[in-house]
Write a protein that holds these residues in place. Structure first.
Motif, PDB file in Angstrom:
ATOM      1  N   ASP B 388      38.411  41.366  44.817  1.00 46.28           N
ATOM      2  CA  ASP B 388      38.604  40.309  43.816  1.00 46.28           C
ATOM      3  C   ASP B 388      37.535  40.278  42.734  1.00 46.28           C
ATOM      4  O   ASP B 388      37.515  39.361  41.917  1.00 46.28           O
ATOM      5  CB  ASP B 388      38.623  38.937  44.503  1.00 46.28           C
ATOM      6  N   GLU B 389      36.628  41.226  42.792  1.00 47.54           N
ATOM      7  CA  GLU B 389      35.599  41.209  41.756  1.00 47.54           C
ATOM      8  C   GLU B 389      35.373  42.612  41.191  1.00 47.54           C
ATOM      9  O   GLU B 389      35.811  43.615  41.773  1.00 47.54           O
ATOM     10  CB  GLU B 389      34.289  40.640  42.319  1.00 47.54           C
ATOM     11  N   PRO B 620      45.785  31.923  43.701  1.00 47.53           N
ATOM     12  CA  PRO B 620      44.519  32.048  42.975  1.00 47.53           C
ATOM     13  C   PRO B 620      43.791  30.716  42.833  1.00 47.53           C
ATOM     14  O   PRO B 620      42.567  30.648  42.963  1.00 47.53           O
ATOM     15  CB  PRO B 620      44.935  32.576  41.602  1.00 47.53           C
ATOM     16  N   GLU B 623      42.227  29.886  46.119  1.00 45.35           N
ATOM     17  CA  GLU B 623      41.087  30.769  46.397  1.00 45.35           C
ATOM     18  C   GLU B 623      39.873  30.362  45.572  1.00 45.35           C
ATOM     19  O   GLU B 623      38.749  30.327  46.071  1.00 45.35           O
ATOM     20  CB  GLU B 623      41.473  32.224  46.114  1.00 45.35           C
ATOM     21  N   ARG B 624      40.124  30.071  44.295  1.00 43.54           N
ATOM     22  CA  ARG B 624      39.011  29.648  43.435  1.00 43.54           C
ATOM     23  C   ARG B 624      38.366  28.374  43.979  1.00 43.54           C
ATOM     24  O   ARG B 624      37.152  28.229  44.009  1.00 43.54           O
ATOM     25  CB  ARG B 624      39.510  29.394  42.007  1.00 43.54           C
ATOM     26  N   ASP B 627      36.444  29.190  47.082  1.00 39.99           N
ATOM     27  CA  ASP B 627      35.194  29.877  46.718  1.00 39.99           C
ATOM     28  C   ASP B 627      34.169  28.878  46.204  1.00 39.99           C
ATOM     29  O   ASP B 627      32.988  28.930  46.557  1.00 39.99           O
ATOM     30  CB  ASP B 627      35.464  30.940  45.643  1.00 39.99           C
TER      31      ASP B 627
END
Lengths: 395, 802
Positions: B388-389, B620, B623-624, B627
Motif C-alpha cells: 500500500d505504499e 480504502p 483502512e485509512r 491506520d
C-alpha cells in the motif's frame, strides 16, 4: 417601528410536493431497476433540495423588518405602507423575500374581513437595508390593526417556504370618505349668517376672546392686523377672536338603521357619516367658529370646541368608528345637543331616515320654551334618498 | 375584502426575471430533449426541440406573434396523445418508454408556443425533468455524464428565476383581478373592495438579477454536485439481482498491467494514465545518469506459459507464486564478471499486487532483498514491505550495450514443457490456421530458431497485414480469439500480437512464453527518469534459444553457454504516424484524459455496484481510518508521525538548512502566519459559538419571566406614546420618561418610578439576581401607580383639549 420577532416555520410548497414525488419515483426506479444514472439524478435532486432547505431557513432568520405607515387616511384614499428590511448576514444575500402583512378592522372577528397585503424585496444584499412598499385603498372607515407581519422566502428553488412571524401593534384610523359641499350649502350658510347678524349687533370692533393668529385674507379689517407678528413673518397676520356672537354650528348625526339593513340603509349611513365629516373638515380648515358634533347610533357621542385641526382629528376618529343602531336615540341626543349649544348656533340634523321639522318626534321640543327657538333655524338632511345631493356631492 | 390575490401574468410588462426565465426555460427544455434524444439515439427531436425553444422565445414570448389558444393547444395535445397510443401499440417493452418520452416532448412543444403563465412555466420545468429521468434510464454514454451537470446548472438557474418571477407576479398582480361591477350603489365605495399591491422602488427588481445572483446559484450548484457525488458514492447499493448497470453496458477494459491475460473480451480498451513507477538509470561505474537510446526499454513483470480457453496463465496452471526464492542469492550465482553494469533505480507506487518490474537481465546485490518466483518470473516486494505504499529498489543490469537495449538475455535454466504447450482440447488443435501460417512463414527455418523467430516477428509487425487497435472487436464466435486474430479479424492490441507470436513459435517447435510488463515511458529530462504509466503496459514474447543456437550478442556469455538464452521479440507494430503527431501537439494527452474520464464513467458511475463500492470506497476509507487510529495508539505509528514531521519540516520546509537560510526564514514566516490564522479562526469560532449560546439563552423562558415587569413597564409607557428607540439604553429611556412625567403635576409624583424599575431590571437581567418577593410586590405597586397617573393625565388632557 421595529418589529419584534416571534417565531419561525418552514413548510413544503406545492412545487416541493411535486418535486418530492418525482424524486421519489426516480429513487424507486433507481433501486428497483438498479440503474446508477437514476441514482445520480436522484442525488442531484436531493442535493438541490437539501441546499435549498439549508438556505431558505437561514435567509429569513437574519432579517430585521420595520414598518412605517401614516396615522390616518380617508376611506378610498391611497394608503402607502413602507416596509424596510435589513439583511443582517455579512456574506449571504437574499432574493425574493416576501412580506405578508395582516390588516384587520377592529370590531370585526370574521377572518374573511382580514386584509393580507403583500410586498416583495427582490434582493437584499448582505448587511444592507432595502425598502419596499405596498399600496392600496381601504374602502371602509374604521380603526385598523396591523400585524402580525410575516416575512417569507421560497428562494432559491421554491420547494420549501420558510417564514418568520413578527409581532406588530400598529394601528391606523380610516376616516370617512370626504365629498364636496355644493353652492347650495354655502348659500344656506351665508343666509343664516346674514339673518343672525341682524339680531346680534356687534359689541365693538374687536369684541370677543382672543383666539389665535392666522394669515390675512381678503376682506379682513386692517384693525385686526397683528403688527409685531406680521413684521416678524414678513407677511400680514391677523388676530382671531372667539366671537361672543356665537356663529357656531351644531350637527347631529342620526345613525339609524333597521335590524336587518338593506343596501340602501347601509349606503345612507355611510353618506350621512361622510357628509358630517366633510362639513367638519370644511369648518375646521376655515376656523373661526365653534363646532359641535353629536352622533346617535350604537355608541352616542358629543364633541364640541372651537373649529381647529385638533378638533377635526377627534371628530374624524369618532366618525370613523361610529356605527348605526336600530334604536331611536334621536330625541335624547337632540335634547342633549340643544342644551349645550349657544345662542346663534345653527343646528343641522343629518339623518338616515326621513326627518321633517313637523315630525311628531319633535313635538316635545316644539312645545318646550327652551328649545322651540331653535326650530326656526333647524336644518335637516335626509340621506335615505337623494335629496342630500343639493348640499353635498360624493364621487 | 381580501388583499391577497393570486395574480395572472397577463397584461403586465415583462420583467427582467420573466425574460431571463423564458430564455433559461428554452435552454433547459432544449438540453432535456437533447439528453433524451441521445438516449433514444434520435437526432430529429433534439434538433426540433432547439428550433422550437429558440423560436418560441422570439415569436411567442418577445413578439407575441404566435400564441396557441386553449382550443388549439388542446387539439395538439390530443393529437400527441393519439400518436403516443399508436406508438405504444406498435412497439413493445422499451418502446413503451420511448412512446411516453416522446409524448413529453410533444407536450413541451405545445406549451412552449402558449402564452406563459406561472402554471405553464412550472409544467415545462416538470416535463423537462421527466425527460431527463427517462433519459437516465436509456442513455449510457459519457456525453450524458458531461451534459447532466450542465443541465443541472441551467435547471437550478431556471427554477430560481421561476421563484423570483412568481413572487414578483404574486405581489404585483392584484389589480388585474379586479372586475368592474355592473350595478352601482348610491355609496360609491360600496362596490369597491379594499385591495393592495406590492411595489418596489424603480429598478430594484432588475438590480437584483445581476452577477451576484448567478454567482449565488453557481455556488449552490457546486454544493448540489458535491452532495450528489457523496450520495452516489456513499449510498450502499442494495439488491442481488445483478450488476448495477443498464443492460448492454459492457465492463470497462483498461490498458494496464495484470497478472494474467484474457483475450476476446468485448468492449473498448482505454488508456489509463495512472502512474506506476519512475525508473532512472545510472552508470554503475561513474554514477552518472544513463540515457537509453534505440527502442524503449521493456520492464518485465511476469511471464505466462499456459494458454487455455482465451486465458494466459502462469506456469502449472496456477496463480500461486510459490515456491519463492531469494533473488539476491540467484543474482550472485549468475552475476557476470566482465560486463559493464548499469544501475536501475525504481520507485514503484502503491499497487494491489507485489509485483516489481525490471529490465532483464537484472541482479540484486544491495538494498532490501527481493523475492523471486521462478514459475511466474516475477520479482516481488520483500515480505515485510506493504503493497500500500511506495517502494524503492535498486538493481544492477547488463540489459544495455552502448545505451541500446539488448534483445536477449541468459536463461536461468531449461524452459518448462509448458513453453511448447498449444491448446488441444480433445486432441484437436484450436489453432489450425495459426499453425499453418507459422509453418508457411518460418517452417523452413526450424533449424535456425533465432531467424525463424525474427521472421515470424517481422511477419506480424512489419508486413502491414496486421493492424494495432484498441477499438472493440467482435471476434468470430466459435473461433479461438488468437486464431480469429491471425486468420479473420487481423487487428488487435499487443496481447493479440504477442499471443499469436508465442503460439506460432511453439507450433514450429520453439519454446516461447508471453511476457507482460511495461514498455518505455515518458522520459523526464529534468528528473532523469522514465515515468511509466498504466497505459504503457505491454505484452511481448520471449523465445528460448538453446546453448547451441545462441545469438551473437550472448555467444561469449558463460551462463548462456550453459543454460541457453531468452530472445526478446516484440511483434506489436509501432503506433501510426498520426498518433505520433497527435502526441506532439498534445492531442494524445487530451485523448488520455478522455480515456480516463471514460474509465471513471464506465466503471465508477455506470458500473458502481456493491462490490466496487466496497473495493473503491469503503475499504480504502476503513483502512485509512484504521491506520490513522493505529498510528495514534501505536508507538511505531507515533514514531512514523514524528519522522514525517521531521521530514516535513526538515526537507519540505527547508529547516534542515538552518533558520538563517532563505528556506528557514520562509518557513518561519509561513509558520507564523499559519499560527496567526489559526488563532484568529479559533477566536472567531469561539465568538460565534458564544454568541449563539447567548441567543439561545435569550430564548429560555425563565429569563424572559424575570424581566417581565420591565416589559410591562415599556408596554405601559408605549401606550402613551413613550417609546424606547433602538439607540436608547433602558437607563436612558428611564431618564427621558422621568423627565416627561415630571412635566405634568398629575404625573410628577411618579417621576422616580422609571428609574427604580430600570435599576431593578439591570440587577435581574445583567446581574443575574432574583428579586425578593417584597421587591417584586413593590415594583408591581409602582407600575400600578404609574398606570393610574398616566391614565389621569390622559383624561385631563382630553378634557383640556375640548
Amino acid at each position: 417601528m421595529t418589529l419584534k420577532r416571534r417565531r419561525y416555520s418552514t413548510s413544503l410548497t406545492f412545487e416541493g410536493c411535486c418535486f418530492v414525488i418525482i424524486a421519489g419515483f426516480i429513487l424507486a426506479g433507481a433501486i428497483t431497476r438498479q440503474i446508477n444514472l437514476l441514482m445520480v439524478l436522484f442525488g442531484l435532486l436531493a442535493g438541490a433540495f437539501v441546499a435549498h432547505g439549508l438556505l431558505v431557513r437561514s435567509i429569513v432568520r437574519r432579517i430585521q423588518v420595520k414598518r412605517r405607515l401614516p396615522k390616518s387616511i380617508s376611506a378610498g384614499e391611497l394608503l402607502v405602507v413602507e416596509l424596510s428590511a435589513t439583511n443582517q448576514r455579512r456574506w449571504l444575500g437574499a432574493w425574493a423575500v416576501a412580506a405578508t402583512d395582516t390588516l384587520r378592522r377592529e370590531g370585526t372577528t370574521t377572518g374573511k374581513r382580514t386584509l393580507r397585503p403583500r410586498a416583495l424585496w427582490s434582493h437584499l444584499p448582505p448587511g444592507e437595508t432595502c425598502t419596499t412598499t405596498y399600496r392600496g385603498r381601504i374602502v371602509q372607515r374604521g380603526r385598523y390593526q396591523f400585524g402580525p407581519l410575516q416575512v417569507s422566502s421560497r428562494f432559491p428553488f421554491g420547494f420549501l417556504r420558510s417564514r418568520a412571524m413578527f409581532d406588530a401593534n400598529d394601528s391606523l384610523i380610516v376616516y370617512p370618505r370626504l365629498g364636496q359641499l355644493t353652492a347650495a350649502w354655502r348659500r344656506w350658510q351665508e343666509g343664516l349668517e346674514t339673518g343672525s347678524g341682524r339680531n346680534s349687533p356687534r359689541q365693538g370692533l374687536l369684541e370677543g376672546d382672543f383666539y389665535g393668529l392666522r394669515d390675512w385674507r381678503s376682506g379682513d379689517s386692517r384693525r385686526w392686523l397683528h403688527w409685531r407678528t406680521s413684521a416678524r413673518r414678513q407677511t400680514p397676520v391677523v388676530r382671531q377672536f372667539e366671537q361672543q356672537r356665537d356663529r357656531g354650528l351644531a350637527i347631529l348625526l342620526d345613525l339609524w338603521q333597521p335590524e336587518q339593513p338593506g343596501e340602501d340603509e347601509l349606503d345612507a349611513v355611510e353618506i350621512a357619516t361622510s357628509l358630517a365629516a366633510t362639513i367638519a373638515t370644511e369648518l375646521c380648515r376655515a376656523g373661526g367658529r365653534r363646532l359641535l358634533v353629536a352622533s346617535t347610533g350604537r355608541r352616542p357621542w358629543i364633541i364640541e370646541g372651537p373649529a381647529s385641526m385638533a378638533l377635526l382629528d377627534e371628530i374624524m376618529a369618532s366618525l370613523a368608528t361610529s356605527e348605526a343602531a336600530s334604536h331611536d336615540y334621536l330625541s335624547n341626543s337632540l335634547s342633549e345637543l340643544l342644551d349645550r349649544v349657544r345662542r346663534s348656533t345653527q343646528v343641522m340634523i343629518i339623518g338616515t331616515r326621513s326627518l321633517e321639522v313637523s315630525d311628531h318626534r319633535f313635538d316635545s321640543f316644539r312645545n318646550d320654551s327652551r328649545h322651540k327657538k331653535w326650530f326656526s333655524r333647524l336644518k335637516t338632511v335626509d340621506t335615505s334618498n337623494n335629496s342630500y345631493r343639493e348640499l353635498f356631492q360624493i364621487a | 375584502m381580501n388583499g391577497h390575490a393570486r395574480p395572472a401574468a397577463h397584461g403586465r410588462r415583462t420583467t427582467r426575471a420573466e425574460r431571463l426565465l423564458q430564455v433559461s426555460i428554452a435552454a433547459l427544455t432544449s438540453l432535456g430533449t437533447l439528453l433524451l434524444g441521445m438516449g433514444e439515439r434520435e437526432v430529429t427531436l433534439p434538433v426540433l426541440a432547439v428550433i422550437v425553444a429558440v423560436s418560441s422565445v422570439y415569436l411567442t414570448d418577445v413578439k407575441g406573434w404566435l400564441q396557441l389558444n386553449t382550443f388549439v393547444a388542446n387539439v395538439a395535445g390530443i393529437i400527441a396523445g393519439a400518436v403516443t397510443v399508436r406508438d405504444w401499440n406498435t412497439y413493445a417493452a422499451e418502446g413503451h418508454l420511448l412512446a411516453l418520452a416522446n409524448l413529453l416532448i410533444y407536450l413541451q412543444f405545445v406549451l412552449l408556443y402558449r402564452k406563459k403563465s406561472l402554471r405553464n412555466y412550472w409544467l415545462l420545468l416538470l416535463l423537462s425533468l421527466l425527460q431527463v429521468a427517462v433519459a437516465a434510464a436509456l442513455n449510457m454514454s459519457i456525453s450524458f455524464g458531461i451534459l447532466l451537470p450542465a443541465y443541472m446548472l441551467v435547471g437550478l438557474v431556471t427554477i430560481a428565476l421561476f421563484v423570483v418571477h412568481r413572487e414578483e407576479a404574486e405581489v404585483a398582480g392584484v389589480e388585474s383581478k379586479r372586475k368592474p361591477t355592473a350595478a352601482r350603489r348610491r355609496w360609491p365605495l360600496a362596490d369597491e373592495r379594499s385591495v393592495f399591491e406590492g411595489r418596489q422602488a424603480a429598478g430594484a427588481a432588475e438590480r437584483g438579477l445581476g452577477w451576484r445572483f448567478f454567482r449565488h446559484i453557481a455556488w449552490l450548484g457546486a454544493a448540489t454536485m458535491l452532495f450528489a457525488v457523496v450520495w452516489f458514492l456513499g449510498l450502499p447499493r442494495p439488491g442481488k439481482k445483478g450488476p448495477w448497470r443498464p443492460s448492454g453496458v459492457i465492463g470497462y477494459t483498461a490498458v494496464g498491467f495484470s497478472e494474467s491475460v484474457t483475450l476476446g473480451q468485448l468492449g473498448e480498451v482505454y488508456e489509463n494514465p495512472e502512474e506506476v513507477m519512475r525508473v532512472s538509470f545510472y552508470d554503475d561505474a561513474t554514477n552518472e545518469p544513463y540515457r537509453i537510446g534505440g527502442d524503449s526499454p521493456l520492464f518485465r513483470g511476469s511471464v505466462l506459459y499456459r494458454y487455455e480457453q482465451r486465458h494466459w496463465k502462469p506456469l502449472n496452471n496456477s496463480l500461486m507464486l510459490k515456491p519463492l526464492g531469494n533473488f539476491r542469492a540467484l543474482s550472485q550465482q549468475s552475476l557476470p564478471t566482465n560486463e559493464p553494469f548499469v544501475r536501475e533505480k525504481v520507485v514503484i507506487r502503491a499497487r494491489e499486487d507485489s509485483v516489481l518490474f525490471t529490465v532483464l537481465p537484472a541482479y540484486d546485490v544491495d538494498g532490501p532483498e527481493l523475492r523471486y518466483s521462478r514459475n511466474s518470473g516475477q520479482l516481488l516486494r520483500p515480505e515485510q514491505q506493504s503493497d500500500d505504499e511506495n517502494f524503492t529498489y535498486s538493481l544492477l543490469t547488463t540489459a544495455f550495450r552502448d545505451h541500446i537495449p539488448r534483445t536477449a538475455f541468459p536463461a536461468d535454466g531449461e524452459p518448462p514443457d509448458d513453453a511448447l504447450q498449444i491448446p488441444k482440447p480433445g486432441g484437436i488443435s484450436m489453432l489450425p490456421g495459426l499453425q499453418a501460417l507459422a509453418e508457411d512463414v518460418a517452417g523452413d527455418l526450424k533449424a535456425l530458431p533465432e531467424q525463424a523467430a525474427r521472421m515470424l516477428e517481422g511477419y506480424l509487425r512489419d508486413t502491414g497485414r496486421y493492424q494495432y487497435s484498441l477499438r472493440p472487436a467482435r471476434r468470430t464466435a466459435n473461433l479461438d480469439p488468437v486464431e480469429d486474430f491471425v486468420t479473420v479479424n487481423k487487428f488487435g492490441h499487443c496481447e493479440y500480437f504477442a499471443s499469436a507470436l508465442t503460439l506460432m513459435l511453439r507450433s514450429i517447435g520453439i519454446p516461447a512464453r508471453l511476457a507482460i510488463g511495461f514498455k518505455g515511458g515518458e522520459y523526464s529530462p529534468g528528473g532523469k527518469y522514465y515515468q511509466v504509466r498504466e497505459l504503457h503496459a505491454h505484452a511481448w514474447v520471449e523465445a528460448y534459444l538453446r546453448p547451441n543456437a545462441l545469438p551473437a550478442s550472448l555467444a561469449t556469455n558463460a551462463v548462456a553457454q550453459q543454460k541457453g538464452a531468452w530472445l526478446i521479440l516484440d511483434p506489436t507494430p509501432h503506433r501510426s504516424e498520426d498518433d505520433e503527431t497527435a502526441d506532439t501537439f498534445g492531442i494524445g494527452a487530451l485523448k488520455r484524459l478522455l480515456d480516463l474520464t471514460q474509465l471513471v464513467w464506465t466503471n465508477y458511475v455506470l458500473g458502481m455496484d456493491s462490490q466496487r463500492q466496497h473495493e473503491a470506497i469503503y475499504q480504502p476509507l476503513l483502512e485509512r481510518l484504521e491506520d490513522a487510529l493505529q498510528s495514534l495508539t501505536d508507538e511505531e505509528g507515533r514514531q512514523q508521525i514524528r519522522q514525517w514531521l521531521v521530514d516535513f519540516f526538515g526537507e519540505r520546509l527547508g529547516l534542515s538548512h538552518g533558520l538563517f537560510s532563505w528556506q528557514g526564514l520562509l518557513a518561519v514566516v509561513s509558520g507564523f502566519l499559519l499560527l496567526l490564522g489559526t488563532w484568529k479562526t479559533i477566536r472567531w469560532t469561539v465568538r460565534l459559538v458564544r454568541r449563539w449560546f447567548v441567543r439561545r439563552l435569550a430564548w429560555v423562558p425563565h429569563t424572559r419571566r424575570r424581566v417581565e415587569f420591565y416589559e410591562q413597564f415599556e408596554a405601559l409607557l408605549g401606550r402613551y406614546n413613550m417609546l424606547r428607540t433602538s439607540n436608547q439604553t433602558q437607563r436612558e429611556f428611564a431618564l427621558a420618561a422621568s423627565g416627561h412625567l415630571a412635566e405634568s403635576p398629575l404625573t410628577k409624583h411618579v417621576g422616580p418610578v422609571p428609574r427604580r424599575i430600570v435599576d431593578a431590571y439591570y440587577r435581574v437581567r445583567f446581574g443575574e439576581r432574583v428579586l425578593a418577593a417584597d421587591e417584586s410586590q413593590s415594583i408591581q405597586a409602582s407600575l400600578g401607580e404609574l398606570a393610574a397617573a398616566l391614565a389621569a393625565r390622559a383624561a385631563a388632557g382630553k378634557v383640556d383639549h375640548r
